[in-house]
Design an enzyme around this catalytic site. Structure first.
Site, PDB file in Angstrom:
ATOM      1  N   HIS A  16       0.865  -1.208   0.000  1.00 55.24           N
ATOM      2  CA  HIS A  16       0.000   0.000   0.000  1.00 55.24           C
ATOM      3  C   HIS A  16       0.889   1.241   0.000  1.00 55.24           C
ATOM      4  O   HIS A  16       1.476   1.589   1.020  1.00 55.24           O
ATOM      5  CB  HIS A  16      -0.904   0.012   1.249  1.00 55.24           C
ATOM      6  CG  HIS A  16      -1.802   1.216   1.353  1.00 55.24           C
ATOM      7  ND1 HIS A  16      -3.142   1.100   1.683  1.00 55.24           N
ATOM      8  CD2 HIS A  16      -1.603   2.546   1.185  1.00 55.24           C
ATOM      9  CE1 HIS A  16      -3.695   2.296   1.702  1.00 55.24           C
ATOM     10  NE2 HIS A  16      -2.761   3.210   1.421  1.00 55.24           N
ATOM     11  N   HIS A  18       1.388   5.441  -1.803  1.00 54.96           N
ATOM     12  CA  HIS A  18       0.968   6.555  -2.668  1.00 54.96           C
ATOM     13  C   HIS A  18       2.210   7.160  -3.304  1.00 54.96           C
ATOM     14  O   HIS A  18       3.117   7.593  -2.593  1.00 54.96           O
ATOM     15  CB  HIS A  18       0.253   7.638  -1.846  1.00 54.96           C
ATOM     16  CG  HIS A  18      -0.951   7.111  -1.127  1.00 54.96           C
ATOM     17  ND1 HIS A  18      -2.215   7.152  -1.653  1.00 54.96           N
ATOM     18  CD2 HIS A  18      -1.062   6.495   0.080  1.00 54.96           C
ATOM     19  CE1 HIS A  18      -3.068   6.589  -0.818  1.00 54.96           C
ATOM     20  NE2 HIS A  18      -2.397   6.182   0.248  1.00 54.96           N
ATOM     21  N   LEU A  19       2.234   7.192  -4.629  1.00 52.10           N
ATOM     22  CA  LEU A  19       3.391   7.766  -5.334  1.00 52.10           C
ATOM     23  C   LEU A  19       3.076   9.125  -5.951  1.00 52.10           C
ATOM     24  O   LEU A  19       3.992   9.858  -6.348  1.00 52.10           O
ATOM     25  CB  LEU A  19       3.857   6.806  -6.434  1.00 52.10           C
ATOM     26  CG  LEU A  19       4.299   5.407  -5.979  1.00 52.10           C
ATOM     27  CD1 LEU A  19       4.648   4.537  -7.182  1.00 52.10           C
ATOM     28  CD2 LEU A  19       5.482   5.481  -5.020  1.00 52.10           C
ATOM     29  N   ARG A  20       1.755   9.437  -6.065  1.00 48.18           N
ATOM     30  CA  ARG A  20       1.310  10.649  -6.788  1.00 48.18           C
ATOM     31  C   ARG A  20       1.788  10.613  -8.250  1.00 48.18           C
ATOM     32  O   ARG A  20       1.991   9.559  -8.815  1.00 48.18           O
ATOM     33  CB  ARG A  20       1.779  11.940  -6.095  1.00 48.18           C
ATOM     34  CG  ARG A  20       1.479  11.976  -4.613  1.00 48.18           C
ATOM     35  CD  ARG A  20      -0.001  12.132  -4.282  1.00 48.18           C
ATOM     36  NE  ARG A  20      -0.142  12.449  -2.870  1.00 48.18           N
ATOM     37  CZ  ARG A  20      -0.903  11.746  -2.001  1.00 48.18           C
ATOM     38  NH1 ARG A  20      -1.642  10.719  -2.398  1.00 48.18           N
ATOM     39  NH2 ARG A  20      -0.943  12.087  -0.741  1.00 48.18           N
ATOM     40  N   ASN A  44      -5.436   7.110  -5.929  1.00 46.49           N
ATOM     41  CA  ASN A  44      -6.145   8.363  -5.594  1.00 46.49           C
ATOM     42  C   ASN A  44      -5.422   9.601  -6.134  1.00 46.49           C
ATOM     43  O   ASN A  44      -5.079  10.521  -5.402  1.00 46.49           O
ATOM     44  CB  ASN A  44      -6.393   8.472  -4.075  1.00 46.49           C
ATOM     45  CG  ASN A  44      -5.124   8.510  -3.242  1.00 46.49           C
ATOM     46  OD1 ASN A  44      -4.091   7.980  -3.633  1.00 46.49           O
ATOM     47  ND2 ASN A  44      -5.197   9.144  -2.090  1.00 46.49           N
ATOM     48  N   LYS A 101      -9.907  -0.312  -5.385  1.00 45.92           N
ATOM     49  CA  LYS A 101      -9.863   0.321  -4.065  1.00 45.92           C
ATOM     50  C   LYS A 101     -11.160   1.042  -3.770  1.00 45.92           C
ATOM     51  O   LYS A 101     -11.631   1.850  -4.567  1.00 45.92           O
ATOM     52  CB  LYS A 101      -8.701   1.329  -4.044  1.00 45.92           C
ATOM     53  CG  LYS A 101      -8.556   2.126  -2.764  1.00 45.92           C
ATOM     54  CD  LYS A 101      -7.962   1.304  -1.629  1.00 45.92           C
ATOM     55  CE  LYS A 101      -7.949   2.092  -0.325  1.00 45.92           C
ATOM     56  NZ  LYS A 101      -6.667   2.705  -0.060  1.00 45.92           N
ATOM     57  N   HIS A 138     -10.318   1.575   2.220  1.00 44.80           N
ATOM     58  CA  HIS A 138     -10.083   2.558   3.277  1.00 44.80           C
ATOM     59  C   HIS A 138     -11.295   2.427   4.186  1.00 44.80           C
ATOM     60  O   HIS A 138     -12.384   2.879   3.840  1.00 44.80           O
ATOM     61  CB  HIS A 138      -9.956   3.982   2.712  1.00 44.80           C
ATOM     62  CG  HIS A 138      -9.702   4.984   3.799  1.00 44.80           C
ATOM     63  ND1 HIS A 138      -8.485   5.602   3.989  1.00 44.80           N
ATOM     64  CD2 HIS A 138     -10.502   5.432   4.796  1.00 44.80           C
ATOM     65  CE1 HIS A 138      -8.558   6.394   5.058  1.00 44.80           C
ATOM     66  NE2 HIS A 138      -9.770   6.312   5.556  1.00 44.80           N
ATOM     67  N   HIS A 176      -4.323  -0.246   6.119  1.00 44.47           N
ATOM     68  CA  HIS A 176      -3.813   0.590   7.224  1.00 44.47           C
ATOM     69  C   HIS A 176      -4.694   0.560   8.469  1.00 44.47           C
ATOM     70  O   HIS A 176      -5.243   1.554   8.876  1.00 44.47           O
ATOM     71  CB  HIS A 176      -3.563   2.039   6.765  1.00 44.47           C
ATOM     72  CG  HIS A 176      -4.676   2.708   5.993  1.00 44.47           C
ATOM     73  ND1 HIS A 176      -6.004   2.562   6.291  1.00 44.47           N
ATOM     74  CD2 HIS A 176      -4.624   3.559   4.941  1.00 44.47           C
ATOM     75  CE1 HIS A 176      -6.722   3.286   5.452  1.00 44.47           C
ATOM     76  NE2 HIS A 176      -5.915   3.894   4.613  1.00 44.47           N
ATOM     77  N   LEU A 221      -4.684   9.510   8.043  1.00 47.37           N
ATOM     78  CA  LEU A 221      -5.980   8.852   8.201  1.00 47.37           C
ATOM     79  C   LEU A 221      -5.842   7.380   7.835  1.00 47.37           C
ATOM     80  O   LEU A 221      -5.130   7.070   6.882  1.00 47.37           O
ATOM     81  CB  LEU A 221      -7.035   9.538   7.321  1.00 47.37           C
ATOM     82  CG  LEU A 221      -7.419  10.941   7.819  1.00 47.37           C
ATOM     83  CD1 LEU A 221      -8.284  11.651   6.805  1.00 47.37           C
ATOM     84  CD2 LEU A 221      -8.119  10.878   9.181  1.00 47.37           C
ATOM     85  N   ASP A 249       1.571   2.833   3.470  1.00 45.47           N
ATOM     86  CA  ASP A 249       0.695   4.001   3.300  1.00 45.47           C
ATOM     87  C   ASP A 249       1.527   5.275   3.187  1.00 45.47           C
ATOM     88  O   ASP A 249       1.061   6.359   3.507  1.00 45.47           O
ATOM     89  CB  ASP A 249      -0.320   4.117   4.447  1.00 45.47           C
ATOM     90  CG  ASP A 249      -1.433   5.109   4.148  1.00 45.47           C
ATOM     91  OD1 ASP A 249      -1.684   5.397   2.962  1.00 45.47           O
ATOM     92  OD2 ASP A 249      -2.031   5.621   5.125  1.00 45.47           O
ATOM     93  N   HIS A 253       3.071  14.670   1.097  1.00 46.18           N
ATOM     94  CA  HIS A 253       2.430  15.991   1.052  1.00 46.18           C
ATOM     95  C   HIS A 253       3.552  16.994   1.303  1.00 46.18           C
ATOM     96  O   HIS A 253       4.278  16.849   2.294  1.00 46.18           O
ATOM     97  CB  HIS A 253       1.368  16.136   2.142  1.00 46.18           C
ATOM     98  CG  HIS A 253       0.167  15.235   1.958  1.00 46.18           C
ATOM     99  ND1 HIS A 253      -0.902  15.578   1.153  1.00 46.18           N
ATOM    100  CD2 HIS A 253      -0.117  14.009   2.462  1.00 46.18           C
ATOM    101  CE1 HIS A 253      -1.801  14.590   1.177  1.00 46.18           C
ATOM    102  NE2 HIS A 253      -1.352  13.637   1.960  1.00 46.18           N
ATOM    103  N   ALA A 265      -3.660  15.040   5.383  1.00 44.54           N
ATOM    104  CA  ALA A 265      -3.443  13.759   6.071  1.00 44.54           C
ATOM    105  C   ALA A 265      -2.490  12.890   5.262  1.00 44.54           C
ATOM    106  O   ALA A 265      -2.705  12.665   4.079  1.00 44.54           O
ATOM    107  CB  ALA A 265      -4.773  13.038   6.238  1.00 44.54           C
TER     108      ALA A 265
HETATM  109  N1  NCD Z   1      -3.362   7.944   4.769  1.00 40.92           N
HETATM  110  C1  NCD Z   1      -3.471   9.235   4.577  1.00 40.92           C
HETATM  111  O1  NCD Z   1      -3.594   9.969   5.560  1.00 40.92           O
HETATM  112  N2  NCD Z   1      -3.449   9.808   3.356  1.00 40.92           N
HETATM  113  C2  NCD Z   1      -3.448   9.123   2.099  1.00 40.92           C
HETATM  114  C3  NCD Z   1      -4.788   8.556   1.736  1.00 40.92           C
HETATM  115  C4  NCD Z   1      -5.172   7.324   2.523  1.00 40.92           C
HETATM  116  O2  NCD Z   1      -4.503   6.292   2.445  1.00 40.92           O
HETATM  117  O3  NCD Z   1      -6.177   7.344   3.236  1.00 40.92           O
HETATM  118  C5  NCD Z   1      -3.004  10.114   1.009  1.00 40.92           C
HETATM  119  O4  NCD Z   1      -3.228   9.829  -0.174  1.00 40.92           O
HETATM  120  O5  NCD Z   1      -2.428  11.149   1.345  1.00 40.92           O
HETATM  121 ZN    ZN Z   2      -3.155   5.164   1.755  1.00 40.81          ZN
HETATM  122 ZN    ZN Z   3      -6.625   5.302   3.241  1.00 38.71          ZN
END
Ligand code: NCD
Ligand code: ZN
Ligand code: ZN
Length: 345
Positions: A16, A18-20, A44, A101, A138, A176, A221, A249, A253, A265
């Site tokens: 899990h 996030h790479l953006r 996302n 997802k 989620h 998560h 989150l 996760d 940011h 978050a």
């Molecule tokens: N975990 C987080 O707080 N943020 C994640 C989104 C997610 O996994 O809920 C994100 O994309 O920034």
């Molecule tokens: Zn996540």
């Molecule tokens: Zn999440």
């Protein structure tokens, strides 16, 4: 007896992350590829990755950023919306997408296009069950009257229990997890139900975020819970149960989006992920359980081969940088400026 000075593990994967996109990828893909051989890539983006075509295009952009000499396979995921059809699911599966997802609309970062009512995706879930695509969740309800610290538990009670029963052979990952309720639910659920656990939920509880000043870099989150829940997660992760495996996760940011009146978050852990997990497992006296959690139970669940090469962690205290560069922005890694005992060789 002297503590161990080094440990060698089967190479780990991140189930899990996030790479953006765009300028962020050079940072995020580089960090992930130095730590892991494969990763489940969260969809996302804005707009989200909703079908096979989006997923394949995104995969190509990620692959272009893998540093020379590193092996890294992105495993792609589509984002479920109220408009996801069984046809879209089948096409994605045929294109090699491994999972879909579920973001309840409004639950977290970039979830505005998420599902507004679980019944809207029942046809898609049926198709996923049939073609063997995994469901990732989620797991938080979003109704404004539900306290933020209770949102995961209520999601399990109101939604997850029903989905797991209504689709008895669908493979489901509650992502998560942050509570004793979630660890207990997954621990006793039917076969094919698993959970990922982050390093930050193993290392911290809400006191770390809120006592002595508010620390925005610990805000993610689902939100950090009380120590009792942290202990239940440590227990689950180090239990040796194949239902619990590694998912960082990690979510980048930029500093300015975290250190502000309404901060985003997400915690950035990709830079030192396996070292953070090693820290948590060592504190629990369960370093010997790290390999199963980090490198074996995930591929087993996803029905993929385990990696055959290894990594080595050495006991060599080092200090995390106070900041990283992401494109032309600054990114603060979780535990910035702190010292970790284990270092990836
Ligand atoms: N975990 C987080 O707080 N943020 C994640 C989104 C997610 O996994 O809920 C994100 O994309 O920034
Ligand atoms: Zn996540
Ligand atoms: Zn999440």
């Amino acid at each position: 007896m002297n503590p161990k000075q080094q440990i060698t593990l089967r190479a780990p994967d991140d189930w899990h992350i996030h790479l953006r996109d765009g300028a962020a990828l050079a940072r995020t893909v580089g960090d992930a590829a130095r730590q892991f051989r494969r990763a489940i890539i969260m969809p996302n983006l804005v707009p989200p990755v909703v079908n096979a075509e989006d997923a394949l295009a995104y995969k190509t952009r990620i692959q272009a950023e893998v540093p020379a000499g590193l092996q890294f396979t992105p495993l792609m995921v589509i984002y479920l919306t109220d408009n996801t059809t069984p046809e879209m699911v089948r096409e994605a599966q045929a294109a090699g997408v491994v999972a879909a997802k579920l973001y309840p609309a409004g639950a977290t970062t970039n979830s505005d296009s998420g599902v507004t009512d679980i019944n809207n995706i029942y046809p898609a879930l049926e198709a996923m069950q049939t073609c063997g695509m995994k469901l990732l969740l989620h797991g938080e309800v979003t109704t404004s009257d539900i306290d933020i610290f209770d949102r995961e538990r209520i999601f399990i009670e109101q939604i997850l229990g029903r989905v797991v029963e209504d689709f008895p052979t669908l493979k489901v990952v509650l992502e998560h997890i942050t509570t004793a309720h979630a660890a207990e639910f997954v621990g006793q659920a039917r076969e094919g139900v698993a959970a990922t656990i982050t390093a930050h939920h193993l290392l911290y509880n809400r006191n770390h975020m809120l006592v002595g000043g508010i620390r925005p870099h610990y805000y993610c989150l689902p939100i950090l819970k009380r120590g009792y829940h942290q202990n239940a997660l440590i227990e689950a992760a180090t239990s040796g149960s194949p239902k619990f495996f590694l998912g960082t996760d990690s979510a980048p940011h930029a500093q300015g989006k975290k250190e502000t009146a309404c901060g985003c978050a997400g915690c950035y852990t990709a830079f030192s992920a396996i070292e953070l997990y090693a820290e948590a497992f060592e504190r629990a006296g369960k370093l010997e359980k790290l390999e199963g959690f980090a490198s074996e139970f995930g591929p087993d669940f996803y029905e993929l081969p385990r990696n055959t090469d290894t990594i080595t962690l050495v006991r060599e205290p080092w200090t995390l940088p106070s900041g990283l560069q992401m494109g032309n922005e600054s990114l603060i890694p979780l535990a910035a400026g702190e010292t970790l005992n284990w270092r990836l060789a």
